[in-house]
Scaffold this motif. Structure first.
Motif, short mmCIF file in Angstrom:
data_model
loop_
_atom_site.label_atom_id
_atom_site.label_comp_id
_atom_site.label_asym_id
_atom_site.label_seq_id
_atom_site.Cartn_x
_atom_site.Cartn_y
_atom_site.Cartn_z
N ALA A 137 -15.94 -21.16 -4.09
CA ALA A 137 -16.28 -21.50 -5.39
C ALA A 137 -17.64 -21.79 -5.22
N ILE A 138 -17.97 -22.25 -4.44
CA ILE A 138 -19.50 -22.82 -4.10
C ILE A 138 -20.36 -21.41 -4.01
N GLY A 139 -19.91 -20.65 -3.40
CA GLY A 139 -20.82 -19.43 -3.12
C GLY A 139 -20.65 -18.73 -4.60
N ALA A 140 -19.87 -18.62 -5.38
CA ALA A 140 -19.58 -18.21 -6.66
C ALA A 140 -20.99 -19.10 -7.50
N GLU A 141 -20.68 -20.16 -7.42
CA GLU A 141 -21.65 -21.16 -8.25
C GLU A 141 -23.06 -20.66 -7.97
N PHE A 142 -23.34 -20.58 -6.78
CA PHE A 142 -24.96 -20.64 -6.35
C PHE A 142 -25.23 -19.28 -5.99
N GLY A 143 -24.34 -18.07 -6.10
CA GLY A 143 -24.64 -16.79 -5.97
C GLY A 143 -25.11 -16.45 -4.56
N VAL A 144 -24.33 -17.15 -3.64
CA VAL A 144 -24.65 -16.72 -2.12
C VAL A 144 -23.28 -16.42 -1.38
N SER A 145 -23.37 -15.87 -0.40
CA SER A 145 -22.21 -15.53 0.69
C SER A 145 -21.51 -16.63 1.06
N ARG A 146 -20.21 -16.16 1.21
CA ARG A 146 -19.47 -17.44 2.05
C ARG A 146 -19.98 -17.84 3.42
N THR A 147 -20.71 -16.79 3.96
CA THR A 147 -21.29 -17.27 5.43
C THR A 147 -22.44 -18.25 4.87
N VAL A 148 -23.31 -18.15 4.09
CA VAL A 148 -24.43 -19.11 3.83
C VAL A 148 -23.53 -20.46 3.42
N VAL A 149 -22.62 -20.47 2.66
CA VAL A 149 -21.74 -21.90 2.33
C VAL A 149 -21.37 -22.53 3.47
N ARG A 150 -20.76 -21.82 4.38
CA ARG A 150 -20.18 -22.34 5.75
C ARG A 150 -21.67 -22.73 6.47
N GLU A 151 -22.32 -21.96 6.64
CA GLU A 151 -23.74 -22.57 7.49
C GLU A 151 -24.06 -23.91 7.05
N ALA A 152 -24.38 -23.96 5.48
CA ALA A 152 -24.72 -25.06 4.81
C ALA A 152 -23.71 -26.36 4.90
N PHE A 153 -22.39 -25.80 5.02
CA PHE A 153 -21.51 -26.82 5.27
C PHE A 153 -21.70 -27.54 6.86
N ARG A 154 -21.84 -26.60 7.64
CA ARG A 154 -22.22 -27.13 9.09
C ARG A 154 -23.34 -27.87 9.18
N LEU A 155 -24.44 -27.55 8.57
CA LEU A 155 -25.55 -28.56 8.46
C LEU A 155 -25.28 -29.84 7.86
N LEU A 156 -24.56 -29.70 6.81
CA LEU A 156 -24.44 -31.05 6.19
C LEU A 156 -23.38 -32.08 6.85
N SER A 157 -22.53 -31.13 7.50
CA SER A 157 -21.60 -32.02 8.34
C SER A 157 -22.51 -32.71 9.75
N ALA A 158 -23.43 -31.98 10.17
CA ALA A 158 -24.01 -32.45 11.14
C ALA A 158 -24.83 -33.80 11.00
N LYS A 159 -25.36 -33.73 9.62
CA LYS A 159 -26.22 -34.89 9.24
C LYS A 159 -25.19 -36.06 8.75
N GLY A 160 -23.87 -35.79 8.78
CA GLY A 160 -23.05 -37.00 8.43
C GLY A 160 -22.87 -36.86 6.92
N LEU A 161 -23.12 -35.94 6.15
CA LEU A 161 -22.77 -35.94 4.68
C LEU A 161 -21.46 -35.33 4.32
N LEU A 162 -21.00 -34.29 5.02
CA LEU A 162 -19.63 -33.72 4.83
C LEU A 162 -18.68 -34.15 6.07
N GLN A 163 -17.46 -34.21 5.78
CA GLN A 163 -16.49 -34.41 6.87
C GLN A 163 -15.19 -33.58 6.63
N ALA A 164 -14.74 -33.02 7.55
CA ALA A 164 -13.55 -32.35 7.37
C ALA A 164 -12.15 -33.47 7.71
N ARG A 165 -11.18 -33.17 6.76
CA ARG A 165 -10.17 -34.11 6.82
C ARG A 165 -8.88 -33.19 7.02
N PRO A 166 -8.16 -33.27 7.90
CA PRO A 166 -6.59 -32.41 8.00
C PRO A 166 -6.08 -32.68 6.56
#
Length: 208
Positions: A35-64
């Motif tokens: 959904a984010i890739g479609a909104e911003f017009g980027v690939s899912r790879t770019v979205v996943r890399e952005a998610f990884r960056l934001l997770s490393a900075k403590g802004l995102l968190q994966a929850r089971p």
């Protein structure tokens, strides 16, 4: 690759702004990468890399069983250079300026005392050279360069982690560089006078 990195950085900044401004509050489930890739017009790879960056900075968190959420505030790396840039970009930095001053007051006088005890001749020379450069060109970049050297010679390997915070505080300060206080601090460090160095470092922040 460079283009993908730029897209990742730009997307991370946009998504960080949503979290830091509260548009995505703590605990809110984040849209899927598709959904984010479609909104911003980027690939899912770019979205996943952005998610990884934001997770490393403590802004995102994966929850089971829940997915990716906006992480709690207490886990955010707010003195990180990227985070400070994102706070500035989304207009939230002003709320943290007093906190930044408090942290500098708590740490930099101690760094000055450590530098007085630990700096060697080459460190003192580097600080004096940085001071002269700042005196000749009293601008934010030169002041940041001076502070960078100051942190480097204090003999604490973690001190440099505060450089982005000091640099951002300097950038947003209305007053000119506290040259007189910096000169006193530099002299006190060279003379191994920890008390005077501590006082001068404190005054440098107060004067500014």
């Amino acid at each position: 690759m460079a283009g993908q990195n730029r897209r990742t950085d730009a997307l991370a900044a946009d998504l960080a702004g949503r979290i830091l401004t509260g548009l995505w509050p703590e605990g809110e489930k984040i849209s899927s990468d598709a959904a984010i890739g479609a909104e911003f017009g980027v690939s899912r790879t770019v979205v996943r890399e952005a998610f990884r960056l934001l997770s490393a900075k403590g802004l995102l968190q994966a929850r089971p069983r829940l997915g990716t959420i906006a992480a709690p505030r207490q886990g955010r790396s707010l003195i990180d250079a990227d985070m400070l840039d994102w706070l500035e970009a989304c207009g939230e930095l002003a709320a943290y300026l007093d906190d930044m001053t408090d942290l500098r007051l708590a740490m930099e006088p101690s760094f000055a005392a450590l530098a007085a005890a630990r700096a060697d001749a080459s460190g003192n020379q580097a600080l004096q050279t940085a001071l002269r450069a700042l005196q000749e060109h009293p601008e934010a970049d030169a002041e940041t360069a001076f502070i960078t050297v100051f942190f480097a010679i204090c003999g604490n390997r973690l001190a440099g982690a505060l450089t982005p915070l000091a640099a951002m505080a300097i950038k947003h300060r209305a007053a000119p560089p506290p040259l007189a206080a910096y000169a006193r601090m530099t002299a006190a460090i060279a003379q191994k006078d920890g008390v005077a160095a501590r006082q001068a470092a404190f005054q440098a922040i107060i004067d500014a």
